[in-house]
Structures are given as C-alpha cells and as structure tokens.
Design a protein around this motif. Sequence first.
Motif, PDB file in Angstrom:
ATOM      1  N   HIS A 159       0.774  -1.240   0.078  1.00  0.00           N
ATOM      2  CA  HIS A 159       0.009  -0.087  -0.066  1.00  0.00           C
ATOM      3  C   HIS A 159       0.691   1.422   0.050  1.00  0.00           C
ATOM      4  CE1 HIS A 159      -0.422   0.725   4.555  1.00  0.00           C
ATOM      5  NE2 HIS A 159       0.559   0.230   4.298  1.00  0.00           N
ATOM      6  N   ASP A 196      -4.612  -0.773   7.880  1.00  0.00           N
ATOM      7  CA  ASP A 196      -3.175  -0.960   8.525  1.00  0.00           C
ATOM      8  C   ASP A 196      -2.818   0.524   9.328  1.00  0.00           C
ATOM      9  OD1 ASP A 196      -0.283  -2.311   7.460  1.00  0.00           O
ATOM     10  OD2 ASP A 196      -0.029  -0.010   7.989  1.00  0.00           O
ATOM     11  N   TYR A 197      -1.647   0.401  10.159  1.00  0.00           N
ATOM     12  CA  TYR A 197      -1.318   1.363  11.053  1.00  0.00           C
ATOM     13  C   TYR A 197      -0.751   2.567  10.375  1.00  0.00           C
ATOM     14  CZ  TYR A 197       1.449   4.112  14.513  1.00  0.00           C
ATOM     15  OH  TYR A 197       2.040   4.961  14.860  1.00  0.00           O
ATOM     16  N   HIS A 198      -0.290   2.200   9.321  1.00  0.00           N
ATOM     17  CA  HIS A 198       0.614   3.382   8.641  1.00  0.00           C
ATOM     18  C   HIS A 198      -0.664   3.681   7.230  1.00  0.00           C
ATOM     19  CE1 HIS A 198       3.700   1.023  10.173  1.00  0.00           C
ATOM     20  NE2 HIS A 198       4.009   2.271  10.389  1.00  0.00           N
ATOM     21  N   ASP A 285      -0.519  -3.928  12.268  1.00  0.00           N
ATOM     22  CA  ASP A 285       0.597  -3.244  13.154  1.00  0.00           C
ATOM     23  C   ASP A 285      -0.316  -2.257  14.127  1.00  0.00           C
ATOM     24  OD1 ASP A 285       1.708  -1.670  10.151  1.00  0.00           O
ATOM     25  OD2 ASP A 285      -0.047  -1.939  10.760  1.00  0.00           O
ATOM     26  N   GLY A 322       0.767  -4.960   6.598  1.00  0.00           N
ATOM     27  CA  GLY A 322       1.855  -4.879   7.457  1.00  0.00           C
ATOM     28  C   GLY A 322       1.364  -5.669   8.892  1.00  0.00           C
ATOM     29  N   TYR A 324       4.022  -6.338  12.582  1.00  0.00           N
ATOM     30  CA  TYR A 324       5.467  -6.709  12.758  1.00  0.00           C
ATOM     31  C   TYR A 324       5.764  -7.393  14.288  1.00  0.00           C
ATOM     32  CZ  TYR A 324       5.410  -4.192   8.897  1.00  0.00           C
ATOM     33  OH  TYR A 324       5.132  -3.449   7.610  1.00  0.00           O
TER      34      TYR A 324
HETATM   35 ZN    ZN Z   1       1.871  -0.666   8.462  1.00  0.00          ZN
END
Ligand code: ZN
Length: 343
Positions: A159, A196-198, A285, A322, A324
């Motif tokens: 992404h 996603d967190y980002h 994430d 993502g 981690y």
């Molecule tokens: Zn991410």
Amino acid sequence: MKTVFSPLHAGHAGNVELISGAIVPAFEKPSRAEFIKARVESEKLGPILPPESHDLAAVKKVHSGDYIDFLPTVWPLWEASGRTGSAMPFTWPTRGLRGDVRPRTIDAQLGFYSFDGGATFVKGTWEAIKSSFDVALTAAALVKAGEPSAFALCRPPGHHAGAAFMGGYCFINNAAVVAQWFRDQGARRVSILDVDYHHGNGTQEIFYSRGDIQVINLHADPMTEYPFFLGHADERGAGPGEGFNLNYPMPFGTSWDGWNASLEDGCAKLTAYAPDVVVVSLGVDTFEKDPISQFKLKSADYPKIGRRIARLGLPTLFVMEGGYAVEEIGVNAVGVLTGFEDR
Ligand SMILES: [Zn+2]
Ligand SMILES: NCCCNCCCCCC(O)(O)C(F)(F)F
C-alpha cells in the motif's frame, strides 16, 4: 474462507533497513507470512491454494510501465556493479531537483523510483514481488467466481507503492492492482478499506483523481508518523475523485474505542458509496505490542473488525499488508478473518 499463498515470498529475506542512523535487520521478514499461514492452518480457516501465474498487464493498469520494467533489472544491475548486500538508494530527487531524467547509475535509479530507503532488494526479491501480486490476483478471481470472501496472504506488502515509486517495504501495490482488476471485470464501483497502522499513501496517490474507486484509510496521524508526507484529513480527492478519498488520521495511543469510531464512520461512507466489492488492505500493526507502531489495539479487537466488515454485506477480498509483532501476527490477522466469518 480460501487463502492464496506462495512460498516464493521467502526469497525476499535477509534485507536490512535504516532506522535511527543504524542499518538493522528489516522488520518486514519471511517469518511474518509463515506465522500467518500456520494460524490459517491451526484455525482451519479453509484451503490454502497456490497462485496462478499472470503477466504484468494488470499491474501496468495502475503502475507506470517504466517503473514496473525497472524492478526485475535491479538485482542483476546491482550484482553487475559488484555489490552483494541489500540494494538500497541513498539519494532522491526532492524539490529543486529533476525527476524527469533517469540517471544511469543503479543507485540513482533506485532513488529515482522510491520515496524512502525502505524497499530494498536481494536476489529473490523480484520473484517474491511477482508471487505477491499473483497471490492477490488469484484470490480476487476466487471472489469474482462467487466466493463471498478470500484472503490474499501477500508478502511483500503493497500500500505504500504509488504509480511510479516504491517504499516502506512495498514495490507493487497489490490492493490497487486487484481493485482495478475488479473494475476491468465489470464492477462499477470498488472500495478499498485500508486498516493498516500506516497511511496507504501509494493507494491514495494511484486513485486520487478517480470516483470509481473509493479509498478509505484509517492510520496514525502523518504529523508524527510514517509516511509523514501524505494522509491528512483534508486530502479528499481531486477532480472526479473529490470526496472519494477519506483519511482518518489518529493520534499515538489510540485504542479500540477511538479506532472503532473511525471504522464506523468509514463503513458508513462505504455503505453510502455502495460498491460492488470491498478490498481490505489488512495490516495488523495497530496492535499494542507492535514494535514499530503506537496504537493500542488488543488481539480481542481484531475479530470485531472482521465482524464489522462482514456487516457491510459485500464480496470482500482481504489483502495482507503490515504487522511486525511476529508472535501474534497470525492470531491478529486471522482473527479478522474468523471474525468476518463470525466463528
Ligand atoms: Zn503498516
Ligand atoms: N523508524 C523508521 C522506520 C521506517 N518505518 C517504515 C514503516 C513501513 C511500514 C510498512 C507497512 O506496515 O505500512 C506495510 F503495510 F506497508 F507493510
């Protein structure tokens, strides 16, 4: 729910990344996909299928041809120049420099086609990238053929990759490729829900001027978090795309209640848009124990995300992005999927 997975992801291994002035082992590593696959099996989510192979035509519908044709040449050029470690840029054409002339040196070409040093190559990287979009397209075909949902266990993720650039562990934007593929297969409208967190800056960039693909992003506020330079709430789309790009930036420390408020609003906007299919950029994430992230979702929250997406009542393709905290990535990612199936 069927899963599509390729062992070829594992060739993208041993990469490093630059963090706080030091070269460290990359957080985006093969064990991530292996832990998710193991959880798919232990939870008996459904069959795990290998991908069909595709040519690059569907990829070049959303990425520029010269960028895509560059990717398989990187490792051979890097090796030919006598290097053996991760191929990584160190110079980028920022403001005041020229982005219309591509230098001949591989190091400069890597910078020409990226926005950070986070998308590095080793010998098996191109094979992994190709297998990742093959996985996404194969899973999309399952949904097109009538499956209510499918899981594209993609690695590397996608992404952050824009039409002509890589970065943030991403090379080809798998979610964007399949969203366009659904359009080409007759879907009138497609929604991409990026959890996603980002911020999915690449997905936003690709579809920013389009009203036929809605992009909804829930993410950490770019004023303080990667990718920093895109993802603000005032970015609502351009021209025909005005109103079809929705950003929900949230502060460090966001836990379920705050995050869910964004999810509820995003889902209401998605329902109002009435797409024929939903593509979920599934990053986990947002987890409280994620080593590089600052949200506070708990493992028990992920099935709730899946249940809410299921309530949209639409064909749904989950595309892995993502996450981690490797020990828990399987529990959290597959938790969304079992929640979707309300198991
Ligand atoms: Zn991410
Ligand atoms: N402290 C500096 C490290 C740079 N951080 C890069 C974060 C990349 C996040 C990638 C991701 O999780 O968004 C994806 F889904 F694409 F994999």
